[in-house]
Design an enzyme around this catalytic site. Sequence first.
Site, mmCIF file in Angstrom:
data_model
loop_
_atom_site.group_PDB
_atom_site.id
_atom_site.type_symbol
_atom_site.label_atom_id
_atom_site.label_comp_id
_atom_site.label_asym_id
_atom_site.label_seq_id
_atom_site.Cartn_x
_atom_site.Cartn_y
_atom_site.Cartn_z
ATOM 1 N N LYS A 1 5.241 4.584 -0.967
ATOM 2 C CA LYS A 1 5.473 5.898 -1.963
ATOM 3 C C LYS A 1 6.547 6.666 -1.270
ATOM 4 O O LYS A 1 6.420 7.527 -2.902
ATOM 5 C CB LYS A 1 4.018 7.040 -1.256
ATOM 6 C CG LYS A 1 2.683 6.747 -2.045
ATOM 7 C CD LYS A 1 1.124 6.684 -1.787
ATOM 8 C CE LYS A 1 0.549 6.254 -1.781
ATOM 9 N NZ LYS A 1 -0.972 7.424 -1.517
ATOM 10 N N ALA B 1 0.570 -0.999 -0.055
ATOM 11 C CA ALA B 1 0.172 -0.190 -0.119
ATOM 12 C C ALA B 1 0.554 1.674 -0.053
ATOM 13 O O ALA B 1 2.151 1.170 -0.911
ATOM 14 C CB ALA B 1 -1.200 0.163 1.185
ATOM 15 N N SER B 2 0.659 2.169 0.546
ATOM 16 C CA SER B 2 0.998 3.642 0.726
ATOM 17 C C SER B 2 2.653 3.180 1.281
ATOM 18 O O SER B 2 3.405 4.375 1.114
ATOM 19 C CB SER B 2 0.382 4.640 1.424
ATOM 20 O OG SER B 2 -0.646 4.518 0.908
ATOM 21 N N THR B 3 2.995 2.622 2.057
ATOM 22 C CA THR B 3 4.103 2.685 2.833
ATOM 23 C C THR B 3 5.702 2.493 1.481
ATOM 24 O O THR B 3 6.768 2.947 1.795
ATOM 25 C CB THR B 3 4.196 1.421 3.544
ATOM 26 O OG1 THR B 3 4.273 -0.230 2.601
ATOM 27 C CG2 THR B 3 3.627 1.582 4.892
ATOM 28 N N SER C 1 -0.435 11.548 1.880
ATOM 29 C CA SER C 1 -0.759 10.002 1.736
ATOM 30 C C SER C 1 -1.740 9.805 0.218
ATOM 31 O O SER C 1 -3.159 9.093 -0.200
ATOM 32 C CB SER C 1 -1.119 8.882 1.800
ATOM 33 O OG SER C 1 -1.023 7.400 1.296
#
Length: 617
Positions: A335, A331-333, A389
């Site tokens: 980014k 997921a967003s980790t 995010s």
Amino acid sequence: MSPRKRITMHNHAAEASLFKSRALFTFLCVIVLLSLLVANLYRLQISSYKDYTTRSNDNRIRVVPVAPSRGLIYDRHGHLLAENRPFYTLEVIPEKAVNLDDSLNELASIIEITDDEREEFAKTLKFHRRFKPLPLKNRLTEEQVATFSVNQHRFPGFYVEAGLKRHYPYEHLLTHALGYVGKINTRDREILERNDEWQFYPATRDIGKQGVEKFYESLLHGKPGHLEEEVNNRGRAIRILNTTAPVPGKDIVLTLDLDLQRKAMELLDGRRGTVVAIDPRDGGILALVSSPSYDPNLFVHGISSKGYNALLNDTSRPLVNRASQGQYSPASTIKPMMAILGLEEKVITDRTRIWDPGFWQIPGVEHKYRDWKRWGHGWVDLYHALIDSCDTYFYDLAYKVGIDKIANFMGDFGFGDSTGIDIYEESKGNLPSKDWKRLRYNQPWYVGDTISVGIGQGYWTVTPLQLANATAILANKGKRFTPHLLKALKDENVTLDTPIEELPPIVLENNKHWDSVNEAMRQSASKARFSDAKYTAAMKTGTAQVFTVRQDAKYDKDNVDERLRDNALIVAYAPFENPKIVLAVVIENAGFGGASAGPVARALLDEYLLRDDWKNQ
């Protein structure tokens, strides 16, 4: 007239010649026989002296192997994590037992033998060689040993075996890091023989099965000794002639921090999830927690089939090491790493802005890739995209960069490959690419696949260990170490640190890109969970979908099965100026990353960085 006497003429010369030939033949036979006798005496007394002496001694001297003491395991602060404790086992040699069934029934009247123990014994007996000892009951108490000793004369073939067994005092707390030891089975023996190591296990019944216990088996096991004892014609020992002491296994010190490990397990509180903590300065693992866990002591003395099946069929999968084997969408980790890639490829700059109406579309395609914020973020630059995010920003970034560059760059951070940690239980995760999809599904790669990868979804899966390792590289600004659990070897009173394996760094065209992304992570932490912390932290949360929501549908956790709810993730490190600890937290089906995983990360950083302050209060 009387008959005439017949006159016999003797040929003395012929008789003498015949006598000589016979005498010579007899003499030669005697010489040959004497030669054979002398030759045989020479062979027995000189040539084969050692061989026959050894055979004679074998009938008189018995060599008994002595198992070495297994090395102990400590954490970085000297807490004992794995020890050896005395144990007593009731064993049976089936061929020496008189009426085995009746003996078992009679024995049960003085020592409690459970139905499970009887069932397991009977099951194993079917495939067991009857002249070898077979355990009947493990972990006898001293009272049971005394009771049996008084009545042992009634049970021929039964005896009590004493020894040392592995014990894990913290039970389920460290299982997935330490692993456990168990009985040597056929497969273990085949591997030992293949590696020419079976010679070191003549008196050993246990071997490392998982975790550190398995990886460092050669260090922990030691070398066996033996004793020579003289026996009579009935095999009864008369005296000990010689003793060679075994060489104990080496004690090892791990990088684990017991207090941090305990705190992480408490914070997970039985929920399905994992915590990985790394010291970014050398790659040492500070905590490796997988929840739920199980007690490894169950396997040391031999777990019953019923007990093992209960663990195996548990829907929470306690046997799986979620920290190194669990595969989750990042997921967003990821980014922050995507942002560095965009900066390096000059697709974006610090000031690049896009308009976010709450969705993004591939040019010429009607399908909308939605942002988590349905009404959008408006105009967003890189800093706000990371802090808030913004999915739309990274949809656009992934589209411009392309899957080939994403796969190559993310591979440098360790995704899609083993980290090299010193346990065997590790998954590689999956870093998708065009070639991977062609081999896996025999399908071409579509642009839509790239868009999902851009926010850490789609085909991309990582292990929490990989995620923590990648974040450590980010905090170190490209400096890389191999994650490891072994810190030092203990030899009597001397502790020798093991070498640290430093890998070639990730070199950027512009090192300021590290600063830009880390600064955004610092601002993200200061506006959220760490605004009142006594230290400066950096973080990135993530909320990973477990299933795909239809284009026109809205995700409603209250109407979704608990196992299909979003996974909560967070990566964090501190202090920002000189990182000493990096965290990756994953809690399955817990929902929003910041709300569920965030408090766990904050409490763990407080525990590690402020414990001295608390002790002095």
